[in-house]
Design a protein around this motif. Structure first.
Motif, PDB file in Angstrom:
ATOM      1  N   LEU A   1      14.780  90.409  53.599  1.00 11.02           N
ATOM      2  CA  LEU A   1      15.126  89.330  55.279  1.00 11.02           C
ATOM      3  C   LEU A   1      16.828  89.413  55.130  1.00 11.02           C
ATOM      4  N   LEU A   2      17.257  88.974  53.758  1.00 12.72           N
ATOM      5  CA  LEU A   2      18.818  88.754  53.090  1.00 12.72           C
ATOM      6  C   LEU A   2      18.880  90.312  53.535  1.00 12.72           C
ATOM      7  N   THR A   3      18.396  90.993  53.087  1.00 11.51           N
ATOM      8  CA  THR A   3      19.068  92.232  53.013  1.00 11.51           C
ATOM      9  C   THR A   3      19.009  92.820  54.558  1.00 11.51           C
ATOM     10  N   SER A   4      17.963  92.383  55.217  1.00 10.94           N
ATOM     11  CA  SER A   4      18.641  93.230  56.841  1.00 10.94           C
ATOM     12  C   SER A   4      19.336  91.977  57.535  1.00 10.94           C
ATOM     13  N   VAL A   5      19.361  91.012  56.874  1.00  9.11           N
ATOM     14  CA  VAL A   5      20.763  91.069  57.770  1.00  9.11           C
ATOM     15  C   VAL A   5      21.980  90.986  57.321  1.00  9.11           C
ATOM     16  N   VAL A   6      22.006  91.292  56.456  1.00 14.27           N
ATOM     17  CA  VAL A   6      23.555  91.598  55.693  1.00 14.27           C
ATOM     18  C   VAL A   6      23.775  93.014  55.467  1.00 14.27           C
ATOM     19  N   ALA A   7      22.861  93.858  54.634  1.00 16.66           N
ATOM     20  CA  ALA A   7      23.177  95.026  54.785  1.00 16.66           C
ATOM     21  C   ALA A   7      22.820  96.033  56.195  1.00 16.66           C
ATOM     22  N   GLY A   8      21.331  95.393  56.750  1.00 13.45           N
ATOM     23  CA  GLY A   8      21.055  96.089  58.024  1.00 13.45           C
ATOM     24  C   GLY A   8      22.265  96.187  59.038  1.00 13.45           C
TER      25      GLY A   8
END
Length: 464
Positions: free
Chosen positions: A103-110
Protein backbone atom coordinates in the motif's frame (compact mmCIF):
# COMPACT_ATOMS: atom_id res chain seq x y z
CA UNK A 1 12.52 26.80 -11.08
CA UNK A 2 12.37 29.12 -14.08
CA UNK A 3 13.47 28.73 -17.67
CA UNK A 4 14.58 31.06 -20.43
CA UNK A 5 14.73 28.56 -23.29
CA UNK A 6 11.68 26.58 -24.44
CA UNK A 7 11.80 22.83 -24.82
CA UNK A 8 12.19 21.49 -28.37
CA UNK A 9 10.10 18.64 -29.76
CA UNK A 10 10.72 16.11 -32.49
CA UNK A 11 8.77 17.22 -35.52
CA UNK A 12 8.12 13.68 -36.66
CA UNK A 13 7.00 12.03 -33.44
CA UNK A 14 6.10 14.87 -31.13
CA UNK A 15 8.20 13.41 -28.35
CA UNK A 16 10.15 15.75 -26.09
CA UNK A 17 13.89 16.04 -26.73
CA UNK A 18 16.56 16.68 -24.09
CA UNK A 19 17.72 20.22 -24.96
CA UNK A 20 19.91 20.59 -21.87
CA UNK A 21 22.84 19.13 -23.83
CA UNK A 22 22.65 21.71 -26.63
CA UNK A 23 25.16 24.63 -26.68
CA UNK A 24 24.00 27.73 -24.84
CA UNK A 25 21.28 26.00 -22.87
CA UNK A 26 21.50 26.25 -19.08
CA UNK A 27 21.57 22.81 -17.46
CA UNK A 28 19.44 22.38 -14.34
CA UNK A 29 21.37 20.17 -11.86
CA UNK A 30 19.80 16.85 -10.95
CA UNK A 31 20.19 17.63 -7.26
CA UNK A 32 18.05 20.73 -7.66
CA UNK A 33 15.34 18.85 -9.52
CA UNK A 34 15.50 16.06 -6.92
CA UNK A 35 15.00 18.51 -4.05
CA UNK A 36 12.08 20.07 -5.89
CA UNK A 37 10.41 16.68 -6.47
CA UNK A 38 11.09 15.55 -2.90
CA UNK A 39 9.43 18.69 -1.52
CA UNK A 40 6.44 18.07 -3.80
CA UNK A 41 6.01 14.51 -2.49
CA UNK A 42 6.57 15.33 1.18
CA UNK A 43 4.27 18.38 1.05
CA UNK A 44 1.29 16.14 0.27
CA UNK A 45 -0.87 15.55 3.34
CA UNK A 46 -1.12 11.81 2.75
CA UNK A 47 2.68 11.45 2.63
CA UNK A 48 3.06 13.31 5.91
CA UNK A 49 0.33 11.19 7.47
CA UNK A 50 2.02 7.99 6.31
CA UNK A 51 5.37 9.11 7.72
CA UNK A 52 3.74 9.90 11.05
CA UNK A 53 1.91 6.58 11.15
CA UNK A 54 4.95 4.48 10.18
CA UNK A 55 7.17 6.08 12.81
CA UNK A 56 4.66 5.90 15.70
CA UNK A 57 1.92 3.29 15.26
CA UNK A 58 4.09 0.11 14.96
CA UNK A 59 5.79 0.82 18.29
CA UNK A 60 2.48 1.44 20.03
CA UNK A 61 1.00 -1.71 18.48
CA UNK A 62 3.91 -3.94 19.50
CA UNK A 63 3.94 -2.48 23.02
CA UNK A 64 0.18 -3.00 23.42
CA UNK A 65 0.18 -6.58 22.09
CA UNK A 66 3.23 -7.55 24.16
CA UNK A 67 1.30 -6.68 27.32
CA UNK A 68 -1.80 -8.68 26.41
CA UNK A 69 -2.51 -12.11 27.87
CA UNK A 70 -3.46 -13.44 24.41
CA UNK A 71 -0.76 -13.33 21.74
CA UNK A 72 -1.08 -13.59 17.93
CA UNK A 73 0.15 -17.20 17.85
CA UNK A 74 -1.03 -17.58 14.25
CA UNK A 75 1.61 -15.01 13.24
CA UNK A 76 5.23 -15.99 12.89
CA UNK A 77 7.12 -15.19 16.14
CA UNK A 78 3.88 -13.91 17.65
CA UNK A 79 4.00 -16.52 20.42
CA UNK A 80 7.35 -15.10 21.64
CA UNK A 81 6.27 -11.47 22.08
CA UNK A 82 6.14 -11.95 25.86
CA UNK A 83 9.63 -13.42 25.94
CA UNK A 84 11.72 -10.94 23.93
CA UNK A 85 11.50 -7.52 22.37
CA UNK A 86 13.00 -8.85 19.12
CA UNK A 87 9.79 -10.74 18.28
CA UNK A 88 7.87 -7.48 17.80
CA UNK A 89 9.71 -6.16 14.71
CA UNK A 90 9.46 -9.62 13.10
CA UNK A 91 5.70 -9.67 13.64
CA UNK A 92 5.58 -6.20 12.08
CA UNK A 93 7.70 -7.39 9.14
CA UNK A 94 5.27 -10.23 8.46
CA UNK A 95 2.36 -7.77 8.50
CA UNK A 96 4.22 -5.18 6.42
CA UNK A 97 5.07 -7.66 3.67
CA UNK A 98 1.41 -8.58 3.26
CA UNK A 99 -0.34 -5.23 3.65
CA UNK A 100 1.70 -2.18 4.59
CA UNK A 101 4.54 -2.13 2.05
CA UNK A 102 2.35 -2.80 -1.04
CA UNK A 103 0.00 0.00 0.00
CA UNK A 104 2.83 2.41 0.78
CA UNK A 105 4.49 1.85 -2.60
CA UNK A 106 1.12 2.33 -4.30
CA UNK A 107 0.50 5.69 -2.65
CA UNK A 108 4.01 7.05 -3.22
CA UNK A 109 5.44 5.54 -6.43
CA UNK A 110 2.11 4.83 -8.09
CA UNK A 111 1.19 8.51 -8.19
CA UNK A 112 4.47 10.31 -8.82
CA UNK A 113 3.96 10.69 -12.60
CA UNK A 114 0.18 10.45 -12.71
CA UNK A 115 -0.15 13.57 -10.52
CA UNK A 116 1.34 15.65 -13.36
CA UNK A 117 -1.36 14.32 -15.69
CA UNK A 118 -4.17 15.11 -13.28
CA UNK A 119 -2.88 18.63 -12.64
CA UNK A 120 -1.88 19.26 -16.26
CA UNK A 121 1.60 20.45 -15.28
CA UNK A 122 3.78 18.39 -17.61
CA UNK A 123 4.49 21.27 -20.01
CA UNK A 124 5.47 23.63 -17.22
CA UNK A 125 7.80 21.04 -15.70
CA UNK A 126 9.42 20.23 -19.03
CA UNK A 127 9.96 23.89 -19.89
CA UNK A 128 11.58 24.46 -16.50
CA UNK A 129 13.87 21.41 -16.48
CA UNK A 130 14.28 20.81 -20.25
CA UNK A 131 15.29 17.18 -19.69
CA UNK A 132 12.80 14.28 -19.48
CA UNK A 133 15.68 12.06 -18.35
CA UNK A 134 16.45 14.31 -15.41
CA UNK A 135 12.77 14.57 -14.52
CA UNK A 136 12.44 10.79 -14.43
CA UNK A 137 15.57 10.36 -12.32
CA UNK A 138 14.46 13.05 -9.86
CA UNK A 139 10.97 11.62 -9.45
CA UNK A 140 12.26 8.08 -9.06
CA UNK A 141 14.84 9.14 -6.46
CA UNK A 142 12.31 11.24 -4.56
CA UNK A 143 9.90 8.29 -4.42
CA UNK A 144 12.70 5.98 -3.31
CA UNK A 145 13.71 8.37 -0.55
CA UNK A 146 10.20 8.57 0.87
CA UNK A 147 9.70 4.80 0.64
CA UNK A 148 12.98 4.17 2.48
CA UNK A 149 11.89 6.58 5.21
CA UNK A 150 8.57 4.74 5.54
CA UNK A 151 10.25 1.32 5.73
CA UNK A 152 12.79 2.61 8.25
CA UNK A 153 9.93 3.96 10.36
CA UNK A 154 8.17 0.59 10.42
CA UNK A 155 11.37 -1.23 11.42
CA UNK A 156 12.65 1.24 13.99
CA UNK A 157 9.29 1.90 15.62
CA UNK A 158 8.44 -1.80 15.94
CA UNK A 159 11.89 -2.54 17.37
CA UNK A 160 11.78 0.29 19.90
CA UNK A 161 8.28 -0.71 21.01
CA UNK A 162 9.36 -4.30 21.60
CA UNK A 163 12.62 -3.50 23.37
CA UNK A 164 11.10 -0.87 25.65
CA UNK A 165 8.17 -3.10 26.61
CA UNK A 166 9.81 -6.54 26.88
CA UNK A 167 13.56 -6.00 26.77
CA UNK A 168 16.74 -7.04 24.99
CA UNK A 169 16.40 -10.80 25.50
CA UNK A 170 17.25 -13.96 23.53
CA UNK A 171 14.90 -15.11 20.76
CA UNK A 172 13.82 -18.66 19.93
CA UNK A 173 14.46 -19.36 16.24
CA UNK A 174 12.39 -21.42 13.84
CA UNK A 175 14.52 -24.49 14.57
CA UNK A 176 13.97 -24.15 18.32
CA UNK A 177 17.50 -22.84 18.85
CA UNK A 178 17.88 -20.02 21.38
CA UNK A 179 19.52 -17.03 19.68
CA UNK A 180 21.42 -14.57 21.82
CA UNK A 181 20.02 -11.06 21.97
CA UNK A 182 22.91 -9.74 19.86
CA UNK A 183 22.49 -12.47 17.25
CA UNK A 184 18.75 -11.85 17.13
CA UNK A 185 19.33 -8.13 16.62
CA UNK A 186 21.60 -8.76 13.63
CA UNK A 187 19.18 -11.19 12.02
CA UNK A 188 16.21 -8.88 12.53
CA UNK A 189 18.11 -6.02 10.86
CA UNK A 190 19.13 -8.29 7.98
CA UNK A 191 15.55 -9.52 7.54
CA UNK A 192 14.26 -5.95 7.17
CA UNK A 193 17.13 -5.14 4.80
CA UNK A 194 16.27 -8.12 2.58
CA UNK A 195 12.63 -6.99 2.51
CA UNK A 196 13.77 -3.88 0.62
CA UNK A 197 14.27 -5.93 -2.57
CA UNK A 198 10.58 -6.85 -3.09
CA UNK A 199 9.63 -3.37 -1.87
CA UNK A 200 11.76 -1.83 -4.62
CA UNK A 201 10.16 -4.22 -7.13
CA UNK A 202 6.69 -3.02 -6.13
CA UNK A 203 7.86 0.61 -6.22
CA UNK A 204 9.21 0.13 -9.74
CA UNK A 205 5.93 -1.44 -10.81
CA UNK A 206 4.24 1.63 -9.34
CA UNK A 207 6.45 3.91 -11.44
CA UNK A 208 5.61 1.88 -14.52
CA UNK A 209 1.88 2.01 -13.79
CA UNK A 210 2.05 5.74 -13.16
CA UNK A 211 3.72 6.31 -16.56
CA UNK A 212 1.64 3.83 -18.54
CA UNK A 213 -1.82 4.55 -17.16
CA UNK A 214 -1.50 8.29 -16.65
CA UNK A 215 -4.37 9.83 -14.72
CA UNK A 216 -6.19 6.51 -14.47
CA UNK A 217 -6.60 5.35 -10.83
CA UNK A 218 -5.46 1.87 -11.86
CA UNK A 219 -1.88 3.10 -11.92
CA UNK A 220 -2.17 3.99 -8.25
CA UNK A 221 -3.50 0.50 -7.41
CA UNK A 222 -1.08 -1.50 -9.55
CA UNK A 223 1.56 -2.32 -6.88
CA UNK A 224 -1.13 -3.42 -4.42
CA UNK A 225 -2.80 -5.58 -7.07
CA UNK A 226 0.52 -7.21 -8.02
CA UNK A 227 1.26 -7.87 -4.34
CA UNK A 228 -2.19 -9.39 -3.86
CA UNK A 229 -1.75 -11.63 -6.89
CA UNK A 230 1.65 -12.71 -5.57
CA UNK A 231 0.19 -13.55 -2.15
CA UNK A 232 -2.60 -15.58 -3.71
CA UNK A 233 -0.04 -17.44 -5.82
CA UNK A 234 2.01 -18.17 -2.69
CA UNK A 235 -0.99 -19.94 -1.19
CA UNK A 236 -1.20 -22.32 -4.14
CA UNK A 237 0.85 -25.54 -4.38
CA UNK A 238 3.15 -24.10 -7.03
CA UNK A 239 6.41 -25.75 -8.08
CA UNK A 240 9.40 -24.46 -6.14
CA UNK A 241 10.92 -22.70 -9.17
CA UNK A 242 7.71 -20.75 -9.85
CA UNK A 243 7.38 -19.82 -6.18
CA UNK A 244 10.92 -18.49 -5.86
CA UNK A 245 10.59 -16.53 -9.12
CA UNK A 246 7.73 -14.38 -7.79
CA UNK A 247 8.84 -10.76 -7.14
CA UNK A 248 7.52 -10.78 -3.57
CA UNK A 249 9.02 -14.06 -2.38
CA UNK A 250 11.66 -12.32 -0.23
CA UNK A 251 8.80 -11.11 1.98
CA UNK A 252 8.61 -14.76 3.09
CA UNK A 253 12.13 -16.06 2.53
CA UNK A 254 13.60 -14.05 5.44
CA UNK A 255 12.24 -16.81 7.69
CA UNK A 256 15.27 -18.87 6.71
CA UNK A 257 17.55 -16.48 8.60
CA UNK A 258 16.20 -17.84 11.89
CA UNK A 259 17.24 -21.46 11.42
CA UNK A 260 20.57 -23.16 12.03
CA UNK A 261 22.22 -23.31 9.63
CA UNK A 262 20.46 -20.41 7.93
CA UNK A 263 18.44 -21.26 4.82
CA UNK A 264 20.03 -18.58 2.69
CA UNK A 265 19.46 -20.16 -0.74
CA UNK A 266 15.78 -19.19 -1.15
CA UNK A 267 16.46 -15.79 0.41
CA UNK A 268 19.30 -14.95 -1.99
CA UNK A 269 17.16 -16.01 -4.95
CA UNK A 270 14.22 -13.97 -3.66
CA UNK A 271 16.36 -10.86 -3.22
CA UNK A 272 17.94 -11.20 -6.67
CA UNK A 273 14.56 -11.74 -8.33
CA UNK A 274 13.16 -8.67 -6.57
CA UNK A 275 16.08 -6.52 -7.72
CA UNK A 276 15.79 -7.80 -11.30
CA UNK A 277 12.10 -6.90 -11.32
CA UNK A 278 12.92 -3.47 -9.89
CA UNK A 279 15.51 -2.73 -12.59
CA UNK A 280 13.33 -4.07 -15.43
CA UNK A 281 10.16 -2.21 -14.44
CA UNK A 282 12.10 1.01 -13.88
CA UNK A 283 13.77 0.71 -17.28
CA UNK A 284 10.41 0.15 -18.97
CA UNK A 285 8.95 3.20 -17.25
CA UNK A 286 11.97 5.28 -18.29
CA UNK A 287 11.77 4.26 -21.96
CA UNK A 288 8.03 4.85 -22.12
CA UNK A 289 8.33 8.31 -20.60
CA UNK A 290 10.96 9.32 -23.17
CA UNK A 291 8.71 8.16 -26.04
CA UNK A 292 5.63 9.98 -24.83
CA UNK A 293 4.15 12.82 -26.89
CA UNK A 294 3.93 15.73 -24.45
CA UNK A 295 2.75 18.16 -27.15
CA UNK A 296 -0.72 16.60 -27.21
CA UNK A 297 -3.02 17.48 -24.30
CA UNK A 298 -5.04 14.34 -25.01
CA UNK A 299 -2.04 12.05 -24.54
CA UNK A 300 -1.73 10.92 -20.89
CA UNK A 301 0.24 7.71 -21.47
CA UNK A 302 0.30 4.61 -23.64
CA UNK A 303 -3.32 3.78 -22.72
CA UNK A 304 -4.44 0.70 -24.65
CA UNK A 305 -0.83 -0.16 -25.36
CA UNK A 306 -0.35 -0.85 -21.64
CA UNK A 307 -0.66 -4.58 -22.21
CA UNK A 308 2.09 -4.72 -24.82
CA UNK A 309 4.44 -2.20 -23.25
CA UNK A 310 3.97 -3.12 -19.60
CA UNK A 311 2.36 -6.48 -18.97
CA UNK A 312 3.98 -8.60 -21.68
CA UNK A 313 7.62 -7.70 -20.82
CA UNK A 314 7.00 -8.47 -17.14
CA UNK A 315 5.24 -11.72 -18.02
CA UNK A 316 8.25 -12.64 -20.13
CA UNK A 317 10.54 -11.76 -17.22
CA UNK A 318 8.55 -14.10 -14.96
CA UNK A 319 8.94 -16.95 -17.44
CA UNK A 320 12.68 -16.33 -17.77
CA UNK A 321 13.22 -16.22 -14.00
CA UNK A 322 11.23 -19.43 -13.49
CA UNK A 323 13.42 -21.17 -16.06
CA UNK A 324 16.59 -19.69 -14.55
CA UNK A 325 15.67 -20.78 -11.00
CA UNK A 326 14.71 -24.23 -12.23
CA UNK A 327 18.02 -24.63 -14.05
CA UNK A 328 20.17 -23.25 -11.22
CA UNK A 329 18.58 -25.18 -8.34
CA UNK A 330 17.20 -28.34 -9.95
CA UNK A 331 14.20 -28.01 -7.62
CA UNK A 332 11.05 -29.92 -8.57
CA UNK A 333 7.63 -30.36 -7.06
CA UNK A 334 6.48 -28.50 -3.95
CA UNK A 335 9.81 -28.96 -2.14
CA UNK A 336 7.99 -30.23 0.95
CA UNK A 337 9.09 -33.84 1.38
CA UNK A 338 8.84 -36.40 4.17
CA UNK A 339 12.53 -36.49 5.11
CA UNK A 340 12.74 -32.68 5.20
CA UNK A 341 9.72 -32.42 7.49
CA UNK A 342 11.10 -35.12 9.77
CA UNK A 343 14.49 -33.42 10.08
CA UNK A 344 12.95 -30.01 10.77
CA UNK A 345 10.55 -31.31 13.42
CA UNK A 346 13.23 -33.39 15.14
CA UNK A 347 15.74 -30.51 15.24
CA UNK A 348 13.18 -28.02 16.61
CA UNK A 349 11.94 -30.50 19.24
CA UNK A 350 15.48 -31.26 20.44
CA UNK A 351 16.30 -27.58 20.97
CA UNK A 352 12.97 -26.80 22.62
CA UNK A 353 13.24 -29.87 24.86
CA UNK A 354 16.46 -28.46 26.26
CA UNK A 355 14.69 -25.13 26.82
CA UNK A 356 11.91 -26.91 28.73
CA UNK A 357 14.53 -28.83 30.72
CA UNK A 358 16.08 -25.54 31.78
CA UNK A 359 12.66 -24.16 32.76
CA UNK A 360 11.96 -27.18 34.97
CA UNK A 361 15.44 -27.04 36.53
CA UNK A 362 16.28 -30.57 35.38
CA UNK A 363 19.77 -31.88 34.55
CA UNK A 364 20.95 -30.46 31.24
CA UNK A 365 21.24 -32.71 28.19
CA UNK A 366 22.68 -32.12 24.74
CA UNK A 367 21.11 -32.74 21.35
CA UNK A 368 23.63 -35.52 20.77
CA UNK A 369 22.53 -37.24 23.98
CA UNK A 370 18.84 -36.94 23.10
CA UNK A 371 19.28 -38.59 19.69
CA UNK A 372 15.96 -37.09 18.63
CA UNK A 373 14.20 -38.45 15.55
CA UNK A 374 10.77 -37.97 14.00
CA UNK A 375 8.51 -40.18 11.91
CA UNK A 376 5.96 -38.21 9.92
CA UNK A 377 3.08 -39.24 7.68
CA UNK A 378 0.55 -37.24 5.72
CA UNK A 379 -3.12 -38.17 5.66
CA UNK A 380 -3.95 -41.82 5.17
CA UNK A 381 -1.30 -44.48 4.65
CA UNK A 382 -2.11 -44.46 0.94
CA UNK A 383 -1.28 -40.76 0.51
CA UNK A 384 2.19 -39.72 -0.62
CA UNK A 385 3.93 -37.99 2.33
CA UNK A 386 4.77 -34.76 0.50
CA UNK A 387 3.29 -31.36 -0.16
CA UNK A 388 1.50 -28.82 2.07
CA UNK A 389 -1.52 -29.63 4.17
CA UNK A 390 -2.90 -29.71 7.71
CA UNK A 391 -3.00 -33.52 7.85
CA UNK A 392 0.64 -34.16 8.70
CA UNK A 393 1.20 -36.27 11.85
CA UNK A 394 4.60 -36.74 13.48
CA UNK A 395 5.78 -39.00 16.29
CA UNK A 396 8.95 -37.66 17.91
CA UNK A 397 11.27 -40.03 19.79
CA UNK A 398 14.19 -39.21 22.08
CA UNK A 399 16.49 -40.80 24.65
CA UNK A 400 17.61 -39.56 28.07
CA UNK A 401 20.99 -40.54 29.51
CA UNK A 402 20.65 -43.41 31.96
CA UNK A 403 17.02 -44.13 30.98
CA UNK A 404 16.25 -47.23 28.94
CA UNK A 405 12.72 -46.23 27.95
CA UNK A 406 12.34 -44.17 24.78
CA UNK A 407 10.33 -40.98 25.13
CA UNK A 408 7.71 -40.22 22.50
CA UNK A 409 5.47 -37.26 21.70
CA UNK A 410 2.84 -36.77 19.04
CA UNK A 411 2.32 -33.63 16.98
CA UNK A 412 -0.26 -32.58 14.41
CA UNK A 413 1.31 -30.39 11.72
CA UNK A 414 -0.17 -27.73 9.48
CA UNK A 415 2.38 -27.18 6.70
CA UNK A 416 1.78 -24.24 4.37
CA UNK A 417 2.87 -24.06 0.74
CA UNK A 418 5.82 -21.79 1.55
CA UNK A 419 7.33 -24.40 3.89
CA UNK A 420 6.29 -22.92 7.21
CA UNK A 421 4.62 -25.30 9.67
CA UNK A 422 2.93 -25.12 13.06
CA UNK A 423 3.34 -28.20 15.24
CA UNK A 424 0.49 -28.68 17.73
CA UNK A 425 1.22 -31.02 20.66
CA UNK A 426 -1.07 -34.03 20.97
CA UNK A 427 0.38 -35.76 24.02
CA UNK A 428 1.63 -36.97 26.32
CA UNK A 429 0.30 -34.23 28.55
CA UNK A 430 3.46 -34.13 30.67
CA UNK A 431 5.46 -33.10 27.60
CA UNK A 432 3.26 -31.09 25.25
CA UNK A 433 -0.29 -31.41 26.53
CA UNK A 434 -0.49 -28.12 28.43
CA UNK A 435 0.04 -24.50 27.45
CA UNK A 436 1.85 -23.78 30.74
CA UNK A 437 4.45 -25.69 32.75
CA UNK A 438 5.15 -25.34 36.47
CA UNK A 439 8.62 -23.98 37.06
CA UNK A 440 10.40 -23.12 40.33
CA UNK A 441 9.70 -19.45 39.52
CA UNK A 442 5.99 -20.06 38.73
CA UNK A 443 3.98 -20.95 35.64
CA UNK A 444 5.65 -20.32 32.27
CA UNK A 445 4.68 -20.97 28.63
CA UNK A 446 5.45 -24.53 27.57
CA UNK A 447 7.81 -24.32 24.55
CA UNK A 448 6.80 -27.84 23.45
CA UNK A 449 3.05 -27.21 23.43
CA UNK A 450 3.11 -25.49 20.04
CA UNK A 451 6.05 -24.37 17.95
CA UNK A 452 6.75 -22.88 14.53
CA UNK A 453 9.23 -24.26 12.04
CA UNK A 454 10.19 -24.10 8.41
CA UNK A 455 11.11 -26.64 5.75
CA UNK A 456 13.90 -25.92 3.27
CA UNK A 457 12.20 -25.94 -0.14
CA UNK A 458 15.38 -26.32 -2.15
CA UNK A 459 17.07 -29.74 -2.48
CA UNK A 460 19.16 -30.55 0.59
CA UNK A 461 21.67 -33.23 1.48
CA UNK A 462 21.22 -34.73 4.94
CA UNK A 463 24.23 -34.30 7.17
CA UNK A 464 25.63 -37.39 8.79
Amino acid sequence: MTATTPTRTNAGTGTMLDTSREPGVHRVPLTRVYRFELVKVVSQWRTRLLLLVCWIVPGLFVAAVSQQSTLPTDTLFGRWMHATGWAGPLVMLGFAGIWALPLLTSVVAGDVFASEDRLGTWRHLLVAVRSPRRIFAAKALASLTVILLLVAGLAVSGTVGGLVTVGHRPLVGLDGRLLTAGDAAGRVALAWLCALAPTLALAAIGLLGSVVLGRSPMGLLLPALVALATQLAQMLPLPVAARLALPGYAFTAWNGLFTGPAQTGPLVIGVLVGLVWAVTATALAYLLLLRRDFTSLADDGPGRRAVTVGVLPLAGLLAVTVLAVQTATGATGSGIEQDKVQRSVAAAFAHLYRLQTEQLNRPDVTEAQLKTSATCDKGSTRADPEGPGNDWRCVVSWHLPGVEAVGTAVYQLDVTADGRFVADGDGPKEVNGYFLVRTPAGDAPNPLWQFDGTVELLPTTPKG
